[in-house]
Scaffold this motif. Structure first.
Motif, PDB file in Angstrom:
ATOM      1  N   TYR A   1       0.835  -1.210   0.000  1.00  0.00           N
ATOM      2  CA  TYR A   1       0.000   0.000   0.000  1.00  0.00           C
ATOM      3  C   TYR A   1       0.867   1.256   0.000  1.00  0.00           C
ATOM      4  CZ  TYR A   1      -3.870   3.092   1.195  1.00  0.00           C
ATOM      5  OH  TYR A   1      -4.814   4.090   1.171  1.00  0.00           O
ATOM      6  N   GLY A   2       1.888   1.293   0.865  1.00  0.00           N
ATOM      7  CA  GLY A   2       2.763   2.460   0.948  1.00  0.00           C
ATOM      8  C   GLY A   2       3.540   2.703  -0.338  1.00  0.00           C
ATOM      9  N   VAL A   3       4.072   1.628  -0.907  1.00  0.00           N
ATOM     10  CA  VAL A   3       4.808   1.755  -2.170  1.00  0.00           C
ATOM     11  C   VAL A   3       3.870   2.253  -3.277  1.00  0.00           C
ATOM     12  CG1 VAL A   3       5.969   0.401  -3.977  1.00  0.00           C
ATOM     13  CG2 VAL A   3       6.601   0.097  -1.577  1.00  0.00           C
ATOM     14  N   GLY A   4       2.634   1.778  -3.247  1.00  0.00           N
ATOM     15  CA  GLY A   4       1.654   2.234  -4.229  1.00  0.00           C
ATOM     16  C   GLY A   4       1.349   3.716  -4.111  1.00  0.00           C
TER      17      GLY A   4
ATOM     18  N   GLY B   1       8.761  -0.095   1.445  1.00  0.00           N
ATOM     19  CA  GLY B   1       8.829  -1.530   1.193  1.00  0.00           C
ATOM     20  C   GLY B   1       9.645  -2.294   2.217  1.00  0.00           C
ATOM     21  N   THR B   2      10.393  -1.590   3.049  1.00  0.00           N
ATOM     22  CA  THR B   2      11.262  -2.278   3.999  1.00  0.00           C
ATOM     23  C   THR B   2      10.489  -3.038   5.066  1.00  0.00           C
ATOM     24  OG1 THR B   2      11.479  -0.234   5.276  1.00  0.00           O
ATOM     25  CG2 THR B   2      13.193  -0.705   3.654  1.00  0.00           C
ATOM     26  N   GLN B   3       9.324  -2.562   5.448  1.00  0.00           N
ATOM     27  CA  GLN B   3       8.546  -3.270   6.461  1.00  0.00           C
ATOM     28  C   GLN B   3       8.152  -4.660   5.968  1.00  0.00           C
ATOM     29  OE1 GLN B   3       8.397  -0.073   5.875  1.00  0.00           O
ATOM     30  NE2 GLN B   3       7.770   1.094   7.644  1.00  0.00           N
ATOM     31  N   GLY B   4       7.867  -4.779   4.694  1.00  0.00           N
ATOM     32  CA  GLY B   4       7.571  -6.094   4.134  1.00  0.00           C
ATOM     33  C   GLY B   4       8.769  -7.025   4.248  1.00  0.00           C
ATOM     34  N   ILE B   5       9.950  -6.481   4.048  1.00  0.00           N
ATOM     35  CA  ILE B   5      11.177  -7.271   4.201  1.00  0.00           C
ATOM     36  C   ILE B   5      11.348  -7.699   5.653  1.00  0.00           C
ATOM     37  CG2 ILE B   5      13.696  -7.189   4.037  1.00  0.00           C
ATOM     38  CD1 ILE B   5      13.264  -5.205   1.655  1.00  0.00           C
ATOM     39  N   TYR B   6      11.089  -6.785   6.581  1.00  0.00           N
ATOM     40  CA  TYR B   6      11.196  -7.126   8.007  1.00  0.00           C
ATOM     41  C   TYR B   6      10.214  -8.238   8.375  1.00  0.00           C
ATOM     42  CZ  TYR B   6      13.493  -2.520   8.278  1.00  0.00           C
ATOM     43  OH  TYR B   6      14.301  -1.431   8.093  1.00  0.00           O
ATOM     44  N   GLY B   7       9.018  -8.170   7.812  1.00  0.00           N
ATOM     45  CA  GLY B   7       8.026  -9.205   8.086  1.00  0.00           C
ATOM     46  C   GLY B   7       8.464 -10.563   7.562  1.00  0.00           C
TER      47      GLY B   7
ATOM     48  N   ILE C   1       2.237   2.006   5.875  1.00  0.00           N
ATOM     49  CA  ILE C   1       1.223   2.884   5.278  1.00  0.00           C
ATOM     50  C   ILE C   1       1.561   4.348   5.556  1.00  0.00           C
ATOM     51  CG2 ILE C   1      -1.203   3.590   5.417  1.00  0.00           C
ATOM     52  CD1 ILE C   1      -1.836   0.556   5.876  1.00  0.00           C
ATOM     53  N   TYR C   2       1.888   4.649   6.803  1.00  0.00           N
ATOM     54  CA  TYR C   2       2.230   6.035   7.135  1.00  0.00           C
ATOM     55  C   TYR C   2       3.533   6.470   6.472  1.00  0.00           C
ATOM     56  CZ  TYR C   2      -1.637   6.705  10.295  1.00  0.00           C
ATOM     57  OH  TYR C   2      -2.893   6.855  10.807  1.00  0.00           O
ATOM     58  N   GLN C   3       4.477   5.563   6.384  1.00  0.00           N
ATOM     59  CA  GLN C   3       5.719   5.904   5.708  1.00  0.00           C
ATOM     60  C   GLN C   3       5.464   6.174   4.229  1.00  0.00           C
ATOM     61  OE1 GLN C   3       8.951   2.981   5.568  1.00  0.00           O
ATOM     62  NE2 GLN C   3      10.235   4.601   6.428  1.00  0.00           N
ATOM     63  N   GLY C   4       4.546   5.430   3.639  1.00  0.00           N
ATOM     64  CA  GLY C   4       4.178   5.695   2.252  1.00  0.00           C
ATOM     65  C   GLY C   4       3.558   7.072   2.095  1.00  0.00           C
ATOM     66  N   ARG C   5       2.743   7.460   3.054  1.00  0.00           N
ATOM     67  CA  ARG C   5       2.131   8.798   3.003  1.00  0.00           C
ATOM     68  C   ARG C   5       3.195   9.895   3.130  1.00  0.00           C
ATOM     69  NH1 ARG C   5      -3.025   8.917   6.852  1.00  0.00           N
ATOM     70  NH2 ARG C   5      -3.098  10.996   5.945  1.00  0.00           N
TER      71      ARG C   5
ATOM     72  N   ILE D   1      13.764  12.229   2.362  1.00  0.00           N
ATOM     73  CA  ILE D   1      14.130  10.896   2.830  1.00  0.00           C
ATOM     74  C   ILE D   1      14.174  10.854   4.357  1.00  0.00           C
ATOM     75  CG2 ILE D   1      16.010   9.216   2.925  1.00  0.00           C
ATOM     76  CD1 ILE D   1      16.480   9.761  -0.022  1.00  0.00           C
ATOM     77  N   LEU D   2      14.673  11.906   4.977  1.00  0.00           N
ATOM     78  CA  LEU D   2      14.740  11.949   6.436  1.00  0.00           C
ATOM     79  C   LEU D   2      13.358  11.899   7.072  1.00  0.00           C
ATOM     80  CD1 LEU D   2      16.551  12.104   8.897  1.00  0.00           C
ATOM     81  CD2 LEU D   2      16.473  14.584   8.715  1.00  0.00           C
ATOM     82  N   PHE D   3      12.408  12.629   6.495  1.00  0.00           N
ATOM     83  CA  PHE D   3      11.037  12.573   7.011  1.00  0.00           C
ATOM     84  C   PHE D   3      10.506  11.138   6.972  1.00  0.00           C
ATOM     85  CE2 PHE D   3      10.381  17.204   5.566  1.00  0.00           C
ATOM     86  CZ  PHE D   3      10.665  17.699   6.829  1.00  0.00           C
ATOM     87  N   ALA D   4      10.711  10.476   5.847  1.00  0.00           N
ATOM     88  CA  ALA D   4      10.219   9.103   5.695  1.00  0.00           C
ATOM     89  C   ALA D   4      10.987   8.131   6.598  1.00  0.00           C
ATOM     90  CB  ALA D   4      10.324   8.657   4.240  1.00  0.00           C
ATOM     91  N   ALA D   5      12.270   8.369   6.777  1.00  0.00           N
ATOM     92  CA  ALA D   5      13.090   7.479   7.604  1.00  0.00           C
ATOM     93  C   ALA D   5      12.699   7.535   9.078  1.00  0.00           C
ATOM     94  CB  ALA D   5      14.561   7.817   7.438  1.00  0.00           C
ATOM     95  N   MET D   6      12.159   8.640   9.515  1.00  0.00           N
ATOM     96  CA  MET D   6      11.744   8.745  10.920  1.00  0.00           C
ATOM     97  C   MET D   6      10.663   7.716  11.252  1.00  0.00           C
ATOM     98  SD  MET D   6      13.765  10.887  12.188  1.00  0.00           S
ATOM     99  CE  MET D   6      13.036  10.906  13.802  1.00  0.00           C
ATOM    100  N   VAL D   7       9.780   7.448  10.316  1.00  0.00           N
ATOM    101  CA  VAL D   7       8.728   6.457  10.533  1.00  0.00           C
ATOM    102  C   VAL D   7       9.348   5.053  10.620  1.00  0.00           C
ATOM    103  CG1 VAL D   7       6.537   5.547   9.665  1.00  0.00           C
ATOM    104  CG2 VAL D   7       7.126   7.936   9.256  1.00  0.00           C
ATOM    105  N   GLU D   8      10.416   4.849   9.901  1.00  0.00           N
ATOM    106  CA  GLU D   8      11.115   3.554   9.856  1.00  0.00           C
ATOM    107  C   GLU D   8      11.598   3.113  11.245  1.00  0.00           C
ATOM    108  OE1 GLU D   8      12.846   0.421   7.438  1.00  0.00           O
ATOM    109  OE2 GLU D   8      11.597   2.099   6.837  1.00  0.00           O
ATOM    110  N   THR D   9      11.924   4.075  12.077  1.00  0.00           N
ATOM    111  CA  THR D   9      12.447   3.770  13.409  1.00  0.00           C
ATOM    112  C   THR D   9      11.545   2.798  14.160  1.00  0.00           C
ATOM    113  OG1 THR D   9      13.383   5.993  13.490  1.00  0.00           O
ATOM    114  CG2 THR D   9      13.183   4.825  15.582  1.00  0.00           C
ATOM    115  N   TYR D  10      10.262   3.000  14.086  1.00  0.00           N
ATOM    116  CA  TYR D  10       9.324   2.179  14.845  1.00  0.00           C
ATOM    117  C   TYR D  10       9.189   0.785  14.247  1.00  0.00           C
ATOM    118  CZ  TYR D  10       8.886   6.563  17.026  1.00  0.00           C
ATOM    119  OH  TYR D  10       9.224   7.722  17.677  1.00  0.00           O
ATOM    120  N   ALA D  11       9.331   0.681  12.950  1.00  0.00           N
ATOM    121  CA  ALA D  11       9.319  -0.640  12.324  1.00  0.00           C
ATOM    122  C   ALA D  11      10.554  -1.437  12.755  1.00  0.00           C
ATOM    123  CB  ALA D  11       9.278  -0.505  10.803  1.00  0.00           C
ATOM    124  N   ILE D  12      11.697  -0.783  12.816  1.00  0.00           N
ATOM    125  CA  ILE D  12      12.928  -1.453  13.239  1.00  0.00           C
ATOM    126  C   ILE D  12      12.819  -1.899  14.695  1.00  0.00           C
ATOM    127  CG2 ILE D  12      15.393  -1.107  13.687  1.00  0.00           C
ATOM    128  CD1 ILE D  12      15.387   0.742  11.181  1.00  0.00           C
TER     129      ILE D  12
END
Length: 155
Positions: free
Chosen positions: A25-28, A56-62, A107-111, A131-142
């Motif tokens: 969904y996010g990549v879309g 797409g990284t969250q899918g990889i983590y899953g 989803i939020y990272q995609g937004r 990229i930094l804005f989007a990477a901040m959301v990544e923290t919680y997935a990690i």
């Protein structure tokens, strides 16, 4: 096959399916936003592609968590293991952090990354900020991946 084994298999679906759905969904979202910019300025394709990869990284983590469950539970050994209901529930509990946080954060990272496409459209030199804005959301997935992996290892 016991109910516990079915629950353990279900945990793999949680770990892989939910973040996979969120990532697709996010990549879309980013692809939709980026298509318009690239149609006007094809030179921005590379920058937008980098933003599109990020959710797409969250899918990889899953997938990583799902593989860890398969390995730890013995599903890749060639025979189907037998688990109690309590053991099956424990696998589900271990899959929940990456399952739910991976789903929602993708989803939020995609937004956020789609909004970053707007930055690139107007100011291509500000890509680092997008990229930094989007990477901040990544923290919680990690962090959720870390918790899931620690739980899986302890099972």
């Amino acid at each position: 096959m016991t109910l516990g084994t079915i629950l353990a298999l279900f945990s793999i679906g949680i770990a892989v399916g939910l973040p996979g759905y969120g990532s697709s969904y996010g990549v879309g979202l980013v692809g939709e936003a980026g298509a318009g910019v690239v149609s006007e300025n094809p030179d921005k394709f590379g920058q937008i592609l980098l933003l599109e990869i990020v959710p797409g990284t969250q899918g990889i983590y899953g997938v990583l968590a799902g593989l860890m469950i398969m390995l730890r539970a013995g599903f890749l050994s060639g025979s189907i293991p037998s688990f109690t209901v309590l053991e099956g529930v424990a696998y589900i509990m271990a899959a929940l952090p990456i399952g739910f946080v991976g789903w929602v954060s993708a989803i939020y990272q995609g937004r956020v990354a789609a909004a970053g496409v707007g930055i690139i459209a107007k100011k291509p030199n500000e890509m680092g900020k997008a990229i930094l804005f989007a990477a901040m959301v990544e923290t919680y997935a990690i962090l959720s991946l870390l918790v899931s992996l620690l739980l899986i290892i302890r099972l």
